[in-house]
Motif scaffolding. Structure first.
Motif, PDB file in Angstrom:
ATOM      1  N   TRP A 150      72.415  69.670  22.063  1.00  0.00           N
ATOM      2  CA  TRP A 150      71.339  69.201  23.176  1.00  0.00           C
ATOM      3  C   TRP A 150      71.923  68.054  23.803  1.00  0.00           C
ATOM      4  O   TRP A 150      72.215  66.946  23.141  1.00  0.00           O
ATOM      5  N   LEU A 151      71.944  68.015  25.053  1.00  0.00           N
ATOM      6  CA  LEU A 151      72.260  66.881  25.857  1.00  0.00           C
ATOM      7  C   LEU A 151      71.103  66.467  26.752  1.00  0.00           C
ATOM      8  O   LEU A 151      70.818  67.242  27.398  1.00  0.00           O
ATOM      9  N   PHE A 152      70.606  65.297  26.592  1.00  0.00           N
ATOM     10  CA  PHE A 152      69.705  64.839  27.604  1.00  0.00           C
ATOM     11  C   PHE A 152      70.347  63.645  28.404  1.00  0.00           C
ATOM     12  O   PHE A 152      70.743  62.656  27.739  1.00  0.00           O
ATOM     13  N   SER A 153      69.981  63.924  29.631  1.00  0.00           N
ATOM     14  CA  SER A 153      70.529  62.844  30.762  1.00  0.00           C
ATOM     15  C   SER A 153      69.474  62.304  31.798  1.00  0.00           C
ATOM     16  O   SER A 153      68.531  63.327  32.016  1.00  0.00           O
ATOM     17  N   GLY A 154      69.825  61.157  32.043  1.00  0.00           N
ATOM     18  CA  GLY A 154      68.615  60.737  33.129  1.00  0.00           C
ATOM     19  C   GLY A 154      69.514  59.335  33.625  1.00  0.00           C
ATOM     20  O   GLY A 154      70.836  59.133  33.575  1.00  0.00           O
ATOM     21  N   TRP A 155      68.868  58.695  34.679  1.00  0.00           N
ATOM     22  CA  TRP A 155      69.353  57.749  35.116  1.00  0.00           C
ATOM     23  C   TRP A 155      68.679  56.505  34.851  1.00  0.00           C
ATOM     24  O   TRP A 155      67.406  56.251  34.565  1.00  0.00           O
ATOM     25  N   ILE A 156      69.292  55.073  34.823  1.00  0.00           N
ATOM     26  CA  ILE A 156      68.765  53.722  34.706  1.00  0.00           C
ATOM     27  C   ILE A 156      69.318  52.785  35.714  1.00  0.00           C
ATOM     28  O   ILE A 156      70.414  53.044  36.157  1.00  0.00           O
ATOM     29  N   ASN A 157      68.526  51.819  35.902  1.00  0.00           N
ATOM     30  CA  ASN A 157      69.039  50.689  36.713  1.00  0.00           C
ATOM     31  C   ASN A 157      68.949  49.696  35.827  1.00  0.00           C
ATOM     32  O   ASN A 157      67.849  49.068  35.310  1.00  0.00           O
ATOM     33  N   LEU A 158      70.100  48.731  35.856  1.00  0.00           N
ATOM     34  CA  LEU A 158      70.047  47.628  34.989  1.00  0.00           C
ATOM     35  C   LEU A 158      70.492  46.311  35.989  1.00  0.00           C
ATOM     36  O   LEU A 158      71.136  46.353  37.224  1.00  0.00           O
TER      37      LEU A 158
END
Length: 119
Positions: free
Chosen positions: A111-119
């Motif tokens: 399984w691959l879980f992907s999302g987006w973050i802002n740093l």
């Protein structure tokens, strides 16, 4: 309810709201790395994505989670940070040199879980 209890309840609610605003839930989509038919070790129902929050440069994982491979990828798809997040870890501190928008990937088995973050 007396005045002290009311004041305490109000202050507690305000503090809880401030703490919750500092953390942001990361929304993950799930995909199967190896397309396997249902019934071959593949669940019939959709897999639940992990519960991970971000606060500044710290990723906060749910207490009970499996091991993950963590990849942080830039806009060109290059891996800029990678580590293993063991099931005993509840926090991962990302490098403070990273700034901007990044794709976050958690790999667990097939399984691959992907999302987006802002740093």
């Amino acid at each position: 309810m007396n005045k002290k209890k009311k004041l305490f309840a109000i202050l507690f609610a305000l503090l809880a709201g401030i703490v919750m605003q500092a953390r942001e839930l990361i929304i993950f989509s799930a995909s199967d790395i190896k397309e396997m038919p249902v019934g071959n070790g593949h669940p019939k129902s959709p897999i639940q994505p992990p519960t991970v929050y971000i606060e500044d440069y710290t990723l906060l994982f749910a207490v009970d989670h499996p091991d993950y491979i963590l990849n942080i990828m830039d806009e060109d798809g290059a891996v800029v940070y990678s580590t293993v997040v063991y099931s005993t870890q509840t926090q991962v501190v990302l490098p403070s040199t990273l700034t901007g928008d990044y794709e976050i990937q958690l790999v667990m088995g097939n399984w691959l879980f992907s999302g987006w973050i802002n740093l």
